[in-house]
Write an enzyme that holds these catalytic residues in place. Structure first.
Site, PDB file in Angstrom:
ATOM      1  N   HIS A 142      63.253  48.157  54.591  1.00 16.21           N
ATOM      2  CA  HIS A 142      62.842  49.564  54.501  1.00 16.21           C
ATOM      3  C   HIS A 142      61.917  49.801  53.315  1.00 16.21           C
ATOM      4  CE1 HIS A 142      65.714  50.798  51.267  1.00 16.21           C
ATOM      5  NE2 HIS A 142      66.534  49.925  51.814  1.00 16.21           N
ATOM      6  N   ASP A 185      61.256  52.977  51.949  1.00 12.83           N
ATOM      7  CA  ASP A 185      61.603  54.120  51.093  1.00 12.83           C
ATOM      8  C   ASP A 185      62.542  53.630  49.992  1.00 12.83           C
ATOM      9  OD1 ASP A 185      63.678  53.714  53.055  1.00 12.83           O
ATOM     10  OD2 ASP A 185      64.603  55.558  52.327  1.00 12.83           O
ATOM     11  N   ASP A 237      65.217  46.981  46.060  1.00 11.55           N
ATOM     12  CA  ASP A 237      65.788  47.694  47.223  1.00 11.55           C
ATOM     13  C   ASP A 237      64.776  48.700  47.739  1.00 11.55           C
ATOM     14  OD1 ASP A 237      67.358  49.018  49.068  1.00 11.55           O
ATOM     15  OD2 ASP A 237      68.689  49.933  47.588  1.00 11.55           O
ATOM     16  N   GLU A 280      65.666  55.002  54.917  1.00 11.96           N
ATOM     17  CA  GLU A 280      66.980  54.351  54.995  1.00 11.96           C
ATOM     18  C   GLU A 280      67.934  54.949  53.980  1.00 11.96           C
ATOM     19  OE1 GLU A 280      70.263  51.670  54.150  1.00 11.96           O
ATOM     20  OE2 GLU A 280      68.730  52.269  52.731  1.00 11.96           O
ATOM     21  N   GLU A 281      67.410  55.311  52.817  1.00 12.11           N
ATOM     22  CA  GLU A 281      68.289  55.731  51.720  1.00 12.11           C
ATOM     23  C   GLU A 281      68.840  57.137  51.936  1.00 12.11           C
ATOM     24  OE1 GLU A 281      69.274  53.622  49.734  1.00 12.11           O
ATOM     25  OE2 GLU A 281      67.717  52.191  49.180  1.00 12.11           O
ATOM     26  N   HIS A 317      69.977  51.292  42.914  1.00 18.36           N
ATOM     27  CA  HIS A 317      70.355  52.716  42.861  1.00 18.36           C
ATOM     28  C   HIS A 317      70.630  53.178  41.429  1.00 18.36           C
ATOM     29  CE1 HIS A 317      71.645  53.048  47.377  1.00 18.36           C
ATOM     30  NE2 HIS A 317      70.754  52.096  47.193  1.00 18.36           N
TER      31      HIS A 317
END
Ligand code: ZN
Length: 450
Positions: A87, A89, A120, A151-152, A415
């Site tokens: 992904h 994003d 990520d 996705e996030e 994150h």
């Protein structure tokens, strides 16, 4: 071909493209501008075209950033098709004061680069691209590429694949939104725990009452709630709710020191629970109290608290049914009557776990590929974090083997502030992807995949 040498020759270009991509703040959360998400989409579409991919489409769904879908037909009729997922994003950067450099200015760190989303999952987008470049756009397998743009933050794409199974049909998929247990340790993630939320509320009085005049007989909502919550674990800290599946973990796991460091456990505080870390983190349940509503200490009156509530986050065995697991926690709480007081228990969202079947030809091909990339046997681990799309893709292509590996590692601050990726992991992932498609195509030619 001498894979490692080919990949080494590609690394400068791949790193330069990773820097370009990571400089784009493609946060697909509400309140963030859509333009950077589209800019990342457009950059990737161009990079795919330059890598020799001819069929590129975008899938547009309501309230969802565009999904890049691209296809390279199998070179021969007997060649398998591999779906590659990642992904583009990223998570929001959070409090920028906690970053050592601006989150969208890729900045050198020892052996790698720091930026939001650079691990990520932009590292894995670039790793897929690296495999395509290594084969000049003509890999020995058919390829379907799915680069998701949201996705996030939950999107309509999570449940889309089963509605269009032909598009996602494949023999194996590489879901590259993960990485190694520790840098340099080849790792396949074979399980994802499921998740469920439950809110529990207590109302005992119409409003607060003087704790001197009424305390001792007036029922305290906060104490009632805490008494209920204290029954969720036994004296060792193991979950004490009946019916939640717990099994021994057969794969690899962290050492206790690694885990203490990763979790930031304060000195003198022991870890919670008993059994192996794998069992506590991956093949057994966990219940976390993620929020409590009660008066804050600074503004607390001397009064009996009339109302309190807590939000619980339950994580459960990859193969336990989400509603069953959530139901066990709800039943446990409803059966309690702390001090005779009934609780109001409301089930919230659930998400299923996932456990991969590891006995097929794609796993054999991948184990060998990871060993070639990093040296040493590939470890099997699980993760507590969920990837909702894995279930959607697995339902769209139920016979496909699902491989979870990639260029992240458990020390790359996903994150969190100061996210980073290591070049060694990016290079290893490109080598592993190349070796995987080579091995897998060879298995089909040899008829070993039947
Ligand atoms: Zn991710």
């Amino acid at each position: 071909m001498e894979l490692a040498a080919v990949v080494d020759g590609l690394m400068d270009g791949l790193v330069a493209d990773l820097e370009r991509l990571a400089a784009i703040p493609s946060v697909a959360f509400p309140g963030f501008p859509a333009e950077p998400v589209h800019a990342a989409h457009d950059l990737l579409t161009g990079l795919l075209r330059d890598a020799g991919v001819e069929r590129i489409e975008r899938i547009d769904l309501p309230d969802t950033a565009p999904v890049i879908f691209a296809e390279i037909p199998p070179p021969t009729p007997d060649a398998p098709t591999v779906l590659l997922y990642s992904h583009y994003d990223v998570q929001p950067p959070g409090d920028e004061r906690l970053w050592l450099s601006p989150p969208f200015e890729p900045t050198p760190v020892e052996g790698g680069l720091r930026a939001r989303g650079i691990a990520d999952d932009k590292s894995n987008v670039i790793a897929h691209l690296g495999m395509l470049r290594a084969y000049g756009g003509r890999p020995p397998v058919g390829v379907k590429i799915v680069f998701e743009g949201q996705e996030e933050y939950g999107s309509a794409f999570d449940t889309y694949p089963p509605t269009d199974p032909e598009r996602f049909a494949c023999d194996a998929m590489v879901v590259a939104d993960l990485g190694n247990l520790r840098p340099g340790t080849p790792t396949l993630t074979t399980g994802l725990r499921g998740a469920a939320e439950v809110v529990v509320e207590v109302r005992t009085l119409r409003e607060p009452r003087h704790s001197g005049e009424f305390g001792g007989a007036a029922p305290d909502a906060l104490l009632t709630l805490l008494t209920a919550l204290s029954t969720l674990h036994d004296v060792h800290g193991d979950v004490a709710v009946d019916g939640l599946r717990r099994e021994e973990w057969a794969g690899a796991t962290y050492t206790e020191d690694e885990f203490r460091e990763l979790a930031g456990v304060v000195g003198g505080v022991p870890l919670t629970g008993s059994g192996s870390l794998g069992e506590r983190l991956w093949s057994g349940p966990a219940i976390t109290v993620v929020g409590v509503d009660a008066p804050g200490v600074d503004h607390a009156a001397s009064a009996v608290v009339p109302y309190a509530r807590a939000k619980l986050n339950l994580r459960f065995h990859p193969l336990q049914d989400p509603h069953e697991a959530q139901g066990r926690l709800v039943d446990h709480l409803r059966a309690l009557r702390p001090f005779g007081v009934p609780l109001t228990v409301t089930p919230g969202d659930t998400g299923p776990g996932y456990e991969a079947a590891t006995g097929g030809p794609a796993y054999r091909a991948a184990r060998d590929a990871l060993a070639r990339a990093w040296g040493g046997e590939a470890s099997y681990v699980a993760t507590g974090g969920s990837i909702p799309l894995v279930n959607g893709l697995a339902r769209a292509a139920p016979d496909a083997e699902v491989l979870l590996f990639g260029a992240q590692d458990s020390m790359c601050n996903l994150h969190a502030p100061n996210e980073r990726v290591l070049f060694s992991e990016l290079r290893g992932t490109v080598v592993a992807m190349c070796a995987f498609v080579e091995n897998y195509a060879a298995a089909f030619r040899a008829g070993d995949a039947a």
